[in-house]
Design a protein around this motif. Structure first.
Motif, PDB file in Angstrom:
ATOM      1  N   VAL A 155       7.507   4.292  -1.630  1.00  0.00           N
ATOM      2  CA  VAL A 155       6.409   4.300  -0.621  1.00  0.00           C
ATOM      3  C   VAL A 155       5.197   3.656  -1.207  1.00  0.00           C
ATOM      4  O   VAL A 155       4.758   2.879  -0.299  1.00  0.00           O
ATOM      5  CB  VAL A 155       6.350   5.914  -0.234  1.00  0.00           C
ATOM      6  CG1 VAL A 155       5.295   5.633   0.958  1.00  0.00           C
ATOM      7  CG2 VAL A 155       7.520   6.356   0.272  1.00  0.00           C
ATOM      8  N   ASP A 158       5.646  -0.180  -1.789  1.00  0.00           N
ATOM      9  CA  ASP A 158       5.894  -1.079  -0.653  1.00  0.00           C
ATOM     10  C   ASP A 158       4.494  -1.155   0.157  1.00  0.00           C
ATOM     11  O   ASP A 158       4.599  -2.065   0.805  1.00  0.00           O
ATOM     12  CB  ASP A 158       7.225  -0.640  -0.060  1.00  0.00           C
ATOM     13  CG  ASP A 158       8.387  -0.969  -0.810  1.00  0.00           C
ATOM     14  OD1 ASP A 158       9.349  -0.043  -0.806  1.00  0.00           O
ATOM     15  OD2 ASP A 158       8.432  -1.987  -1.761  1.00  0.00           O
ATOM     16  N   ILE A 159       3.757   0.081   0.246  1.00  0.00           N
ATOM     17  CA  ILE A 159       2.552  -0.038   0.921  1.00  0.00           C
ATOM     18  C   ILE A 159       1.523  -0.950   0.314  1.00  0.00           C
ATOM     19  O   ILE A 159       0.929  -1.778   1.098  1.00  0.00           O
ATOM     20  CB  ILE A 159       1.820   1.407   1.098  1.00  0.00           C
ATOM     21  CG1 ILE A 159       2.499   2.338   2.146  1.00  0.00           C
ATOM     22  CG2 ILE A 159       0.401   1.176   1.592  1.00  0.00           C
ATOM     23  CD1 ILE A 159       2.342   3.735   2.264  1.00  0.00           C
ATOM     24  N   SER A 162       2.876  -4.463   0.963  1.00  0.00           N
ATOM     25  CA  SER A 162       2.751  -4.782   2.476  1.00  0.00           C
ATOM     26  C   SER A 162       1.262  -5.288   2.587  1.00  0.00           C
ATOM     27  O   SER A 162       1.307  -6.025   3.524  1.00  0.00           O
ATOM     28  CB  SER A 162       3.496  -3.639   3.321  1.00  0.00           C
ATOM     29  OG  SER A 162       3.307  -3.894   4.814  1.00  0.00           O
ATOM     30  N   LEU A 163       0.457  -4.413   2.549  1.00  0.00           N
ATOM     31  CA  LEU A 163      -0.895  -4.409   2.682  1.00  0.00           C
ATOM     32  C   LEU A 163      -1.813  -5.386   1.953  1.00  0.00           C
ATOM     33  O   LEU A 163      -2.826  -5.676   1.977  1.00  0.00           O
ATOM     34  CB  LEU A 163      -1.661  -3.060   2.799  1.00  0.00           C
ATOM     35  CG  LEU A 163      -1.093  -2.281   4.085  1.00  0.00           C
ATOM     36  CD1 LEU A 163      -1.881  -0.939   4.120  1.00  0.00           C
ATOM     37  CD2 LEU A 163      -1.134  -2.785   5.511  1.00  0.00           C
ATOM     38  N   GLU A 164      -0.966  -5.782   1.111  1.00  0.00           N
ATOM     39  CA  GLU A 164      -1.571  -6.780  -0.270  1.00  0.00           C
ATOM     40  C   GLU A 164      -2.872  -6.065  -0.650  1.00  0.00           C
ATOM     41  O   GLU A 164      -3.913  -6.847  -0.772  1.00  0.00           O
ATOM     42  CB  GLU A 164      -1.753  -8.075   0.296  1.00  0.00           C
ATOM     43  CG  GLU A 164      -0.549  -8.869   0.800  1.00  0.00           C
ATOM     44  CD  GLU A 164      -0.479 -10.274   1.393  1.00  0.00           C
ATOM     45  OE1 GLU A 164      -1.777 -10.880   1.101  1.00  0.00           O
ATOM     46  OE2 GLU A 164       0.216 -10.958   1.504  1.00  0.00           O
ATOM     47  N   LEU A 165      -2.468  -4.680  -1.261  1.00  0.00           N
ATOM     48  CA  LEU A 165      -3.905  -4.078  -1.769  1.00  0.00           C
ATOM     49  C   LEU A 165      -4.035  -4.627  -3.325  1.00  0.00           C
ATOM     50  O   LEU A 165      -3.462  -3.849  -4.040  1.00  0.00           O
ATOM     51  CB  LEU A 165      -3.406  -2.590  -1.757  1.00  0.00           C
ATOM     52  CG  LEU A 165      -3.567  -2.123  -0.218  1.00  0.00           C
ATOM     53  CD1 LEU A 165      -3.413  -0.895  -0.119  1.00  0.00           C
ATOM     54  CD2 LEU A 165      -4.933  -2.394   0.615  1.00  0.00           C
ATOM     55  N   GLU A 167      -6.388  -4.809  -5.546  1.00  0.00           N
ATOM     56  CA  GLU A 167      -7.166  -3.926  -6.524  1.00  0.00           C
ATOM     57  C   GLU A 167      -6.323  -2.920  -6.729  1.00  0.00           C
ATOM     58  O   GLU A 167      -6.439  -2.564  -8.050  1.00  0.00           O
ATOM     59  CB  GLU A 167      -8.314  -3.634  -5.645  1.00  0.00           C
ATOM     60  CG  GLU A 167      -9.455  -3.251  -6.609  1.00  0.00           C
ATOM     61  CD  GLU A 167     -11.090  -3.073  -5.758  1.00  0.00           C
ATOM     62  OE1 GLU A 167     -11.073  -3.890  -4.761  1.00  0.00           O
ATOM     63  OE2 GLU A 167     -11.803  -2.358  -6.538  1.00  0.00           O
ATOM     64  N   LEU A 168      -5.780  -2.263  -6.042  1.00  0.00           N
ATOM     65  CA  LEU A 168      -4.942  -0.991  -6.181  1.00  0.00           C
ATOM     66  C   LEU A 168      -3.806  -1.451  -7.164  1.00  0.00           C
ATOM     67  O   LEU A 168      -3.318  -0.452  -8.169  1.00  0.00           O
ATOM     68  CB  LEU A 168      -4.461  -0.256  -5.088  1.00  0.00           C
ATOM     69  CG  LEU A 168      -5.410   0.432  -4.152  1.00  0.00           C
ATOM     70  CD1 LEU A 168      -4.581   1.186  -3.121  1.00  0.00           C
ATOM     71  CD2 LEU A 168      -6.219   1.078  -5.014  1.00  0.00           C
ATOM     72  N   ASN A 190      12.281  -2.965  -0.968  1.00  0.00           N
ATOM     73  CA  ASN A 190      11.908  -4.176  -0.323  1.00  0.00           C
ATOM     74  C   ASN A 190      11.670  -5.412  -1.486  1.00  0.00           C
ATOM     75  O   ASN A 190      10.510  -6.032  -1.348  1.00  0.00           O
ATOM     76  CB  ASN A 190      10.716  -4.134   0.406  1.00  0.00           C
ATOM     77  CG  ASN A 190      10.860  -2.984   1.345  1.00  0.00           C
ATOM     78  OD1 ASN A 190      11.497  -3.180   2.640  1.00  0.00           O
ATOM     79  ND2 ASN A 190      10.440  -1.848   1.175  1.00  0.00           N
ATOM     80  N   LYS A 193      10.450  -9.091  -0.894  1.00  0.00           N
ATOM     81  CA  LYS A 193       9.136  -9.191  -0.633  1.00  0.00           C
ATOM     82  C   LYS A 193       8.243  -8.649  -1.742  1.00  0.00           C
ATOM     83  O   LYS A 193       7.117  -9.506  -1.937  1.00  0.00           O
ATOM     84  CB  LYS A 193       8.894  -8.157   0.400  1.00  0.00           C
ATOM     85  CG  LYS A 193       7.505  -8.249   1.023  1.00  0.00           C
ATOM     86  CD  LYS A 193       7.258  -7.352   2.337  1.00  0.00           C
ATOM     87  CE  LYS A 193       6.025  -7.575   3.029  1.00  0.00           C
ATOM     88  NZ  LYS A 193       5.794  -8.718   3.697  1.00  0.00           N
TER      89      LYS A 193
END
Lengths: 289, 350
Positions: A155, A158-159, A162-165, A167-168, A190, A193
């Motif tokens: 989870v 994939d977050i 998906s959000l292209e974070l 830095e995280l 996924n 992706k």
């Protein structure tokens, strides 16, 4: 000839996870409430050739890890792969207290080092410090076992993708590798992706755990794009859901998997010695044929 | 491309925002939330997003085609009103309303709304329940005369904290947070009941119900009941099961499978048992965060706004359906306050 992958034991069955049937999952969990039954199965898995176990941070999993740590034979020879965090705990906690409220509640469980870091994070409203504290809190239970790698739950992976974070993503990789001297891994549902994103972000030799099976179960958006991404992938792959939650028979499942490139390890769950033994043998036979 | 945004960047906001960001035909532009940590964090992580603590400023001053409202229940009504005023299509997490007064008040301004709406009853998009809808629509078991349903989870075994357990903010307990999904499925499969009776119990929560047992009576002699609690042992995940009995057999559906039982052969299925597993029924989705039906739900809604065909034709629960459902939820609490007395339900079937 494709090299036979390592076989890692899954541990979802010990805490009631069964993606084919919730009811079966809950029933099986009852058998494994007694940790002696769990350890007996783990000893057996090690004897026949499993080289590690994947564990979430479910409270019962943590109790099992503590018992493994007390047994030198197991703790010295078996790699433990934490999968952070036990997401249902976070979902339930967020339902109760809101997301930020729950994160604050988790921080209170930390040791002195993580509390200091978290407190700084809270005071400066710096979520990145809070996240580092949470990694430490989640991994605290694994300090006396031999960690193979540390995986981020699908989870969260994939977050981030998906959000292209970005830095995280880098924070997680650097913090795990610098502080725990093991590779940071990612679980994803996924894979195409993620593969594309990691390539763009130039992540070198990533370690990925993803569903790979004959019928495309949990392989999003479809089996074809996953197989293509697998063939093009420059990194390490651990295949999970290889039996499609028990829907596939092992012979068909591993005949399929053994013809694929780039699979370094396979995760296999099992609730009995005969199941583990049969599956392990079928995997080895599939690769030697 | 359509421009999408979130109001409320908590757990569900993060889920929907991540889903929408993955759709090739959606431009996810940002969010509004009054939590300083979320605002500051994402301003740093995503400097290209539009982020605003005030939802009215956010909606009035930006070009947005669709907004996903994932704030606590007590705030839904005011945000929906702004969306209606500005004709912004909206998705709102369930339940849409805090009270029947809100539902009735909104129904008076809805005729002016030219956008699309959806309420987050995502179980309609779980493959086993979709298959059940298909089997019921085909009348395979004939006229349905009886059903029973349950919905359980091991979530609460002590007094809960937060807005969910304050009826002034949430509107109720397990019925509005959990059982409403099961009631929506029953409405979707069979239509709205004519009378409702309910018994509720407070086991751990002083101010909201932890358990509800609800009977539903229909004018055509159809009768059924549902039972639901969030305080059930040995239910790690939310577990839903419905049994339907008809003239020619039965259907039993849960999260994992559909079991069809027929008393005689028909064109498609033989007499006896046919089982459909979720593994056979499921297909890949755009993006899966461990619950593919959320992705299917969001995809269906975006497609409906863009007037695209979608191969799985599924009925959307829109705001009008929620106005009707609010009738049912309100009568449940009325009945529970009257020792389970059957109470008439009046819904608008237009």
């Amino acid at each position: 000839m494709i090299k036979t992958p390592n076989v890692i034991m899954g541990s979802g069955q010990f805490v009631g996870v069964n993606h084919l049937s919730h009811e079966k999952g809950d029933t099986r969990a009852n058998k494994f409430k007694n940790i002696d039954n769990v350890l007996d199965l783990i000893f057996f898995a090690k004897e026949i050739g499993f080289n590690g176990i994947m564990f979430s941070t479910h409270p019962h999993s943590i109790e099992i890890v503590k018992q493994i740590a007390k047994d030198k034979t197991l703790s010295d020879s078996l790699f433990i792969y934490p999968n952070l965090p036990y997401i249902q705990k976070y979902v339930t906690g967020a339902n109760e207290m809101g997301m930020i409220g729950f994160l604050y509640d988790m921080i209170k469980q930390g040791n002195t080092k993580s509390l200091i870091m978290a407190s700084k994070g809270v005071i400066t409203k710096n979520i990145l410090s809070i996240i580092k504290s949470l990694i430490d809190i989640e991994l605290n239970s694994f300090k006396n076992v031999k960690m193979g790698s540390v995986f981020l739950h699908n989870v969260l992976t994939d977050i981030i993708v998906s959000l292209e974070l970005d830095e995280l993503l880098h924070l997680y990789i650097e913090y795990v590798e610098d502080n725990y001297n093991v590779k940071a891994g990612f679980v994803t549902l996924n894979f195409p992706k993620l593969s594309s994103y990691f390539s763009i972000k130039n992540i070198k030799n990533p370690l990925i755990q993803t569903p790979i099976n004959k019928i495309g179960f949990q392989m999003n958006p479809n089996i074809e794009s996953n197989i293509k991404s697998l063939n093009d992938f420059d990194g390490e792959i651990i295949a999970m859901s290889t039996l499609a939650a028990g829907y596939l028979n092992p012979s068909d499942a591993y005949t399929f998997i053994s013809k694929l490139n780039n699979i370094n390890s396979i995760i296999v769950g099992g609730s009995s010695k005969s199941h583990l033994s049969e599956t392990f043998e079928i995997i080895n036979n599939s690769y030697s044929n | 491309m359509i421009k999408a945004a979130i109001i409320g960047m908590g757990k569900m906001g993060l889920l929907h925002g991540s889903t929408l960001s993955s759709f090739d035909d959606v431009d996810f532009i940002g969010f509004s939330d009054d939590n300083k940590i979320m605002v500051d964090t994402f301003k740093k992580l995503k400097p290209d997003w539009i982020i605003n603590k005030n939802y009215k400023d956010f909606l009035y001053n930006n070009d947005i085609d669709v907004v996903f409202i994932t704030t606590p229940i007590s705030t839904h009504y005011e945000i929906i009103k702004v969306c209606i005023e500005k004709n912004i299509s909206f998705f709102v997490e369930k339940p849409a309303f805090h009270s029947l007064d809100q539902a009735n008040s909104l129904s008076s301004i809805l005729p002016q709304f030219t956008g699309k709406s959806m309420v987050g009853y995502m179980m309609r998009f779980i493959s086993t329940f979709q298959k059940t809808k298909e089997l019921i629509n085909q009348s395979l078991i004939g006229d349905i005369r009886y059903f029973e349903g349950n919905m359980y989870i091991s979530q609460l075994f002590k007094e809960g904290k937060g807005w969910r357990y304050d009826p002034k903010l949430s509107g109720g307990g397990v019925v509005v947070h959990q059982t409403c999904h099961l009631l929506d499925l029953i409405n979707w499969f069979l239509g709205f009941p004519n009378h409702i009776g309910a018994i509720t119990n407070n086991w751990f929560s002083p101010n909201v119900e932890d358990h509800a047992h609800i009977t539903l009576k229909y004018n055509n002699n159809l009768f059924g009941w549902v039972d639901s609690t969030w305080s059930r042992f040995n239910k790690r995940m939310l577990s839903t099961r419905i049994y339907f009995e008809g003239e020619f057999g039965s259907i039993t559906v849960d999260d994992d499978s559909v079991k069809l039982f027929l008393t005689k052969n028909n064109n498609e299925f033989e007499k006896g048992w046919t089982t459909f597993s979720k593994v056979e029924l499921g297909n890949g989705v755009d993006i899966d965060f461990g619950a593919p039906y959320y992705s299917v739900q969001d995809r269906v809604f975006i497609n409906s706004i863009m007037n695209k065909d979608f191969i799985r034709k599924t009925d959307i629960h829109d705001i009008n359906d929620s106005i009707n459902l609010q009738q049912i939820l309100t009568r449940i609490y009325e009945s529970a306050n009257n020792m389970g007395k059957l109470i008439k339900v009046e819904v608008n079937n237009d």
